[in-house]
Design a protein around this motif. Sequence first.
Motif, PDB file in Angstrom:
ATOM      1  N   VAL A 782       0.815  -0.906  -0.106  1.00  0.00           N
ATOM      2  CA  VAL A 782      -0.066   0.097   0.053  1.00  0.00           C
ATOM      3  C   VAL A 782       1.041   1.397   0.170  1.00  0.00           C
ATOM      4  CG1 VAL A 782      -1.531   1.324   1.493  1.00  0.00           C
ATOM      5  CG2 VAL A 782      -1.955  -1.011   1.094  1.00  0.00           C
ATOM      6  N   LEU A 783       2.013   1.116   0.791  1.00  0.00           N
ATOM      7  CA  LEU A 783       2.821   2.495   0.867  1.00  0.00           C
ATOM      8  C   LEU A 783       3.365   2.559  -0.617  1.00  0.00           C
ATOM      9  CD1 LEU A 783       2.344   1.917   4.021  1.00  0.00           C
ATOM     10  CD2 LEU A 783       4.583   2.624   4.437  1.00  0.00           C
ATOM     11  N   ILE A 784       3.579   1.569  -1.240  1.00  0.00           N
ATOM     12  CA  ILE A 784       4.299   1.859  -2.766  1.00  0.00           C
ATOM     13  C   ILE A 784       3.244   2.640  -3.521  1.00  0.00           C
ATOM     14  CG2 ILE A 784       5.411   0.683  -4.689  1.00  0.00           C
ATOM     15  CD1 ILE A 784       6.482  -1.332  -2.674  1.00  0.00           C
ATOM     16  N   GLU A 785       2.117   2.096  -3.432  1.00  0.00           N
ATOM     17  CA  GLU A 785       1.184   2.415  -4.509  1.00  0.00           C
ATOM     18  C   GLU A 785       0.495   3.714  -4.134  1.00  0.00           C
ATOM     19  OE1 GLU A 785      -1.953  -0.035  -6.097  1.00  0.00           O
ATOM     20  OE2 GLU A 785      -0.827  -1.783  -6.065  1.00  0.00           O
ATOM     21  N   TRP A 786       0.594   4.141  -2.749  1.00  0.00           N
ATOM     22  CA  TRP A 786       0.099   5.268  -2.458  1.00  0.00           C
ATOM     23  C   TRP A 786       1.054   6.124  -1.794  1.00  0.00           C
ATOM     24  CZ3 TRP A 786      -5.172   6.677  -3.167  1.00  0.00           C
ATOM     25  CH2 TRP A 786      -5.868   5.701  -3.574  1.00  0.00           C
ATOM     26  N   PRO A 787       2.193   6.802  -2.363  1.00  0.00           N
ATOM     27  CA  PRO A 787       3.399   7.527  -1.926  1.00  0.00           C
ATOM     28  C   PRO A 787       2.923   8.777  -1.074  1.00  0.00           C
ATOM     29  CG  PRO A 787       2.979   7.782  -4.213  1.00  0.00           C
ATOM     30  CD  PRO A 787       2.024   6.588  -3.728  1.00  0.00           C
ATOM     31  N   THR A 788       1.568   9.161  -1.413  1.00  0.00           N
ATOM     32  CA  THR A 788       1.160  10.495  -0.554  1.00  0.00           C
ATOM     33  C   THR A 788       0.485  10.058   0.516  1.00  0.00           C
ATOM     34  OG1 THR A 788      -0.687  10.961  -2.067  1.00  0.00           O
ATOM     35  CG2 THR A 788       1.405  11.945  -2.633  1.00  0.00           C
ATOM     36  N   LEU A 789       0.557   8.702   1.102  1.00  0.00           N
ATOM     37  CA  LEU A 789      -0.193   8.392   2.167  1.00  0.00           C
ATOM     38  C   LEU A 789      -0.244   9.402   3.475  1.00  0.00           C
ATOM     39  CD1 LEU A 789      -2.195   5.832   2.558  1.00  0.00           C
ATOM     40  CD2 LEU A 789      -0.222   4.861   3.885  1.00  0.00           C
ATOM     41  N   GLY A 790      -1.375   9.664   4.018  1.00  0.00           N
ATOM     42  CA  GLY A 790      -1.319  10.511   5.036  1.00  0.00           C
ATOM     43  C   GLY A 790      -0.986   9.911   6.537  1.00  0.00           C
ATOM     44  N   PRO A 791      -1.036  10.714   7.557  1.00  0.00           N
ATOM     45  CA  PRO A 791      -0.877  10.373   8.961  1.00  0.00           C
ATOM     46  C   PRO A 791      -1.479   9.154   9.392  1.00  0.00           C
ATOM     47  CG  PRO A 791      -0.693  12.576   8.748  1.00  0.00           C
ATOM     48  CD  PRO A 791      -1.275  12.185   7.503  1.00  0.00           C
ATOM     49  N   GLU A 792      -2.817   9.104   9.053  1.00  0.00           N
ATOM     50  CA  GLU A 792      -3.656   8.168   9.456  1.00  0.00           C
ATOM     51  C   GLU A 792      -3.229   6.670   8.891  1.00  0.00           C
ATOM     52  OE1 GLU A 792      -8.233   6.931   9.872  1.00  0.00           O
ATOM     53  OE2 GLU A 792      -7.630   7.971   8.268  1.00  0.00           O
ATOM     54  N   GLY A 793      -2.969   6.902   7.586  1.00  0.00           N
ATOM     55  CA  GLY A 793      -2.478   5.575   6.824  1.00  0.00           C
ATOM     56  C   GLY A 793      -1.166   4.989   7.503  1.00  0.00           C
ATOM     57  N   HIS A 794      -0.416   6.006   7.738  1.00  0.00           N
ATOM     58  CA  HIS A 794       0.889   5.520   8.308  1.00  0.00           C
ATOM     59  C   HIS A 794       0.900   5.010   9.568  1.00  0.00           C
ATOM     60  CE1 HIS A 794       3.681   6.645   5.135  1.00  0.00           C
ATOM     61  NE2 HIS A 794       3.195   7.813   4.917  1.00  0.00           N
ATOM     62  N   ALA A 795      -0.137   5.382  10.687  1.00  0.00           N
ATOM     63  CA  ALA A 795      -0.126   4.885  11.942  1.00  0.00           C
ATOM     64  C   ALA A 795      -0.892   3.445  11.800  1.00  0.00           C
ATOM     65  CB  ALA A 795      -1.233   5.942  12.663  1.00  0.00           C
ATOM     66  N   GLU A 830       2.722   6.541  19.334  1.00  0.00           N
ATOM     67  CA  GLU A 830       3.120   7.996  19.017  1.00  0.00           C
ATOM     68  C   GLU A 830       2.284   8.442  17.746  1.00  0.00           C
ATOM     69  OE1 GLU A 830       7.237   7.575  18.907  1.00  0.00           O
ATOM     70  OE2 GLU A 830       7.664   7.523  20.816  1.00  0.00           O
ATOM     71  N   SER A 831       2.228   7.421  16.833  1.00  0.00           N
ATOM     72  CA  SER A 831       1.469   7.821  15.544  1.00  0.00           C
ATOM     73  C   SER A 831       0.093   8.079  15.797  1.00  0.00           C
ATOM     74  CB  SER A 831       1.586   6.713  14.559  1.00  0.00           C
ATOM     75  OG  SER A 831       3.043   6.567  14.321  1.00  0.00           O
ATOM     76  N   PHE A 832      -0.742   7.320  16.605  1.00  0.00           N
ATOM     77  CA  PHE A 832      -1.896   7.862  16.899  1.00  0.00           C
ATOM     78  C   PHE A 832      -2.290   8.915  17.637  1.00  0.00           C
ATOM     79  CE2 PHE A 832      -2.836   3.322  15.596  1.00  0.00           C
ATOM     80  CZ  PHE A 832      -3.768   3.471  14.622  1.00  0.00           C
ATOM     81  N   ASP A 833      -1.162   9.143  18.678  1.00  0.00           N
ATOM     82  CA  ASP A 833      -1.139  10.143  19.657  1.00  0.00           C
ATOM     83  C   ASP A 833      -0.989  11.619  18.468  1.00  0.00           C
ATOM     84  OD1 ASP A 833      -1.283  11.959  21.851  1.00  0.00           O
ATOM     85  OD2 ASP A 833       1.108  11.932  21.841  1.00  0.00           O
ATOM     86  N   GLN A 834       0.013  11.532  17.667  1.00  0.00           N
ATOM     87  CA  GLN A 834       0.094  12.807  16.868  1.00  0.00           C
ATOM     88  C   GLN A 834      -1.397  12.942  15.861  1.00  0.00           C
ATOM     89  OE1 GLN A 834       3.663  11.853  14.606  1.00  0.00           O
ATOM     90  NE2 GLN A 834       4.976  11.975  16.567  1.00  0.00           N
ATOM     91  N   LEU A 835      -1.886  11.734  15.641  1.00  0.00           N
ATOM     92  CA  LEU A 835      -2.949  11.992  14.814  1.00  0.00           C
ATOM     93  C   LEU A 835      -4.058  12.615  15.419  1.00  0.00           C
ATOM     94  CD1 LEU A 835      -4.373  11.455  12.029  1.00  0.00           C
ATOM     95  CD2 LEU A 835      -5.008   9.240  12.864  1.00  0.00           C
ATOM     96  N   GLY A 836      -4.345  12.347  16.713  1.00  0.00           N
ATOM     97  CA  GLY A 836      -5.419  12.785  17.519  1.00  0.00           C
ATOM     98  C   GLY A 836      -6.352  11.812  17.775  1.00  0.00           C
TER      99      GLY A 836
END
Length: 956
Positions: A782-795, A830-836
């Motif tokens: 998914v990270l390859i196909e969606w290089p502009t993935l936002g913080p939620e996706g990365h979390a 930490e990722s979900f904390d930053q996302l809110g």
Amino acid sequence: MSVSFATMDGMAVDHAAPLVGRDEELAQLKAAIGLSGDAGSGAVLLGGDAGIGKTRLVTELVDQARDAGRQILVGHCLDLGDSALPFAPFAEAFSSLDDADRERITAEAPALGPMISAAPAGGDRADILSAVARGLDALAETGPILLVVEDAHWAEASTRHALQFVLARRFVNDVAVVVTYRTDDLHRRHPLRTAVAEWSRLPGVRRVELAPLDDVSVAALLRSREESRLTQAGVSAIVRRAGGNAFYAEELLDAGLADGALPESLADLVLVRLDRLDDDARQVVAAVASGGGRASDDILAEVVGLEPARFDAAVRDALDHKVLVLRDGGLAFRHALLAEAVREDLLPGQRIRQHAAFLAALTRPGAEGAAREIAHHAEGAGDLATAFTASIDAAVEAVCIGGYDEAAGHYQRALTMLEAAPEGTDVVALLLSTAEALTGAGRLRTAAKLLRAQLDQSGLSELDRGRLLVALGDVTFFSDDDDGALEVSAEALAVVPDERTELRARAEALRARTFSSVRRWDEALEHAERALAIAEELDAVEIALDAQGTSTYVLSRTGLEVDKAHRLYLDLIESTRASGDVHSELRALQHLAFVHFNAGNLPEAEQYFREGMARAEATGRSWAPYGFDGRFFAAVTSYVRGRWDDVLALQKVDDGVPKLVRNTLDSVALLVAAGRGQEPAKGEVARLRGEWAHDLALAVHSGTAMIELQGNAGDAVAATEVHDALADLLARTWHSTLSPARLRMTSLLLSAHAATAGQRSAAENQATVEWATALVAEVDHVLIEWPTLGPEGHAWHQRMHAELGRLRWLTGVDPLPVAELERLWRTALESFDQLGDPYEHARSATRLAAVLSAAGRDAEAEELLAGARQVAQEIGAKPLLAEISSGAAPERSADLTRREREVLELVSVGRTNGEIAAQLFISTKTASVHVSNILAKLGASSRTEAAAIANRRGLL
């Protein structure tokens, strides 16, 4: 008259039916009779129309009063006119007492003797009134009493006097009184009308009027009565016709008639009220019914043709008998079903003459009849040419005030009268207007069906075919059917001549939008630029804004900085507002909201989603494309932000909304149900799953909720089935190998399998880990196909790897070092904390705490659990609270001997007792004893579970 009311059997009420929509009124009644606080005397006059729910409300009050230890007395007034027994409800109430209580109160008040035995009451009326009061007071010596007198509108004079006496009485003991009556029976000369006004002024007497139920409550009542065969459309139709009257709604339901003629029994019941009117009043009522249930006074007088004095007297008669009411400067029926019944009772010739009279009055010189009224009466009078023209005028008027549902209805009626259309009518233009109104009302499927049906007709010119294809492409695009939109937009470009025309510009703008939806950015920009060039040359502002919106969207999704994208969209929104193009404005607001959502700026995203929702509501486009999206994505954002009550508030919409709208909102509400550990309503999961093919957003949100629900239930197999079905749907319909939604789906699925690791054998766990590892490797793309993935996706990507580590840890299959497992969970935390996202932050904290506990870092673990517990309590996440509780007291290392630890090492790799004995040079029996001791010390029920526990506690 002697009937036992120990369970209120004398009331015609379905005790199984829930009490809906009456919480406030029930609270008022309980407070008035002292049931919600300290006991004390009080009285309530409970009024409302017939069937409005008075008896059901009183039944609930009686049930709660009985549970609180009150004695219950109930008496009814009967519609027997001059034949009614004096003091009938009091005689009925006292007769329900047992022999001991009857003897006791007649000893205290001898005048009650004849009343209780149903003999003619003798003696002075004042003595009887006093006896009634003394009898109630005496009965209350052994405990508080609630006296209920039903249907006081039928009370004869003696009963009214007794009620006056009882309501004014200052009782020594605790006596509460509830009196019910029908407000629609209290015409100006009704004797109870004055009595109620006087009683209302007595100390301790409260008057409560039951208003009609709101639409949501009527719908809830219907669904409680019928879960299987009643469709959403059927619910909406009954809600509309019942007008908030519970009895009418249930009668329509039981008759199976959401639409069509009234049930004969109900029609007869409704028409009984008309028998009280004089001939002139009936004539006025019939005219109002022909006028659609409402008419202005001056038009009605002209239609009826009575001289002024007789007309005024007739209107007064209809008002006094509560058939008509004054509303919005005219006359209307008190209830919609009255109008239906009267209208259906008219002879065909009467109807035609009435409509013709209305048409003449509305179209005479100087009259200002509304187009919708003219259309209605012209059609009823058989003047189809006038009806056709007026229907189109009415549709245009409705669009101007945002009434897209009404406009669609007017256009559709006009389409049924094409044979009466003026020569030269542009039928395709009429179809396009109809489709646009249906789209504005959120009825996309109906619009697409209408356009496709016309495209199947022979004899279409290439120009008309092109016009229809562009319109169909828009509808298909707004329906999120990317494949269909690509196909239709390509055909439109092939059919529409490549010339500098508005139609060609629309086709280019459509093609640009369809390419942008499947991330073919270069082609989208190319067609947007072509559309913009033609639109600017022709000064076609709406098309130019459409093309600019696509260009801005492409730039914002291909690396443009958030601040720059924000400014571009604000400029675009300003331009759309200046031009009055609400559709483009809503689109720009939604895209601006997504700029912030994809950047992880959730408060800003929700702000713009809600701004779009408010703007859509203000312009009548609540369910239109981009209008509804504001509400839906505001709900999604509220869910992510942990504001789950806001999600449920956004979910509540009227029953008349399009089916897809309701289902899509329900999908987000299902996420809340999963998080709170609530059991969905019967059939809810199956219903939403049946809608997956119609909307991907609905499928993704309800599907992930279903995975979590199965995980809550400990059914990893069922969770896998849901996951695989949803993944297959996404693979078939998404224009990429993998959807970003797969990250969340996979994380939740792995969580379900990790939680059930102890239920599987070592071999099964080995296979599960191998399958999970392969699944994660696939979804990593998914990270390859969606290089502009936002913080939620990365979390969620980080969470997916943490869940895989947890699965390996709990199964003991190739477990990660504790330090690596801690790193994975800390990164997710930490990722979900930053996302809110407080919910997923709390879940990650809980699972990180388990890792820290295993490493002996109990203080750190407890601190994490304390924070997670607070969040879970605030949002009502019961499954998470249960998980926190299970980890609240960190597990300690078992007190194992050196030999038991050696045995445990071999157990963890699947050795049998014989193999352990051979390797450690001990007997098989001794090995078996060691294994039994280990299971007991670890609290494990199997060797597999013992290995998992040992791995989790760091004993290996």
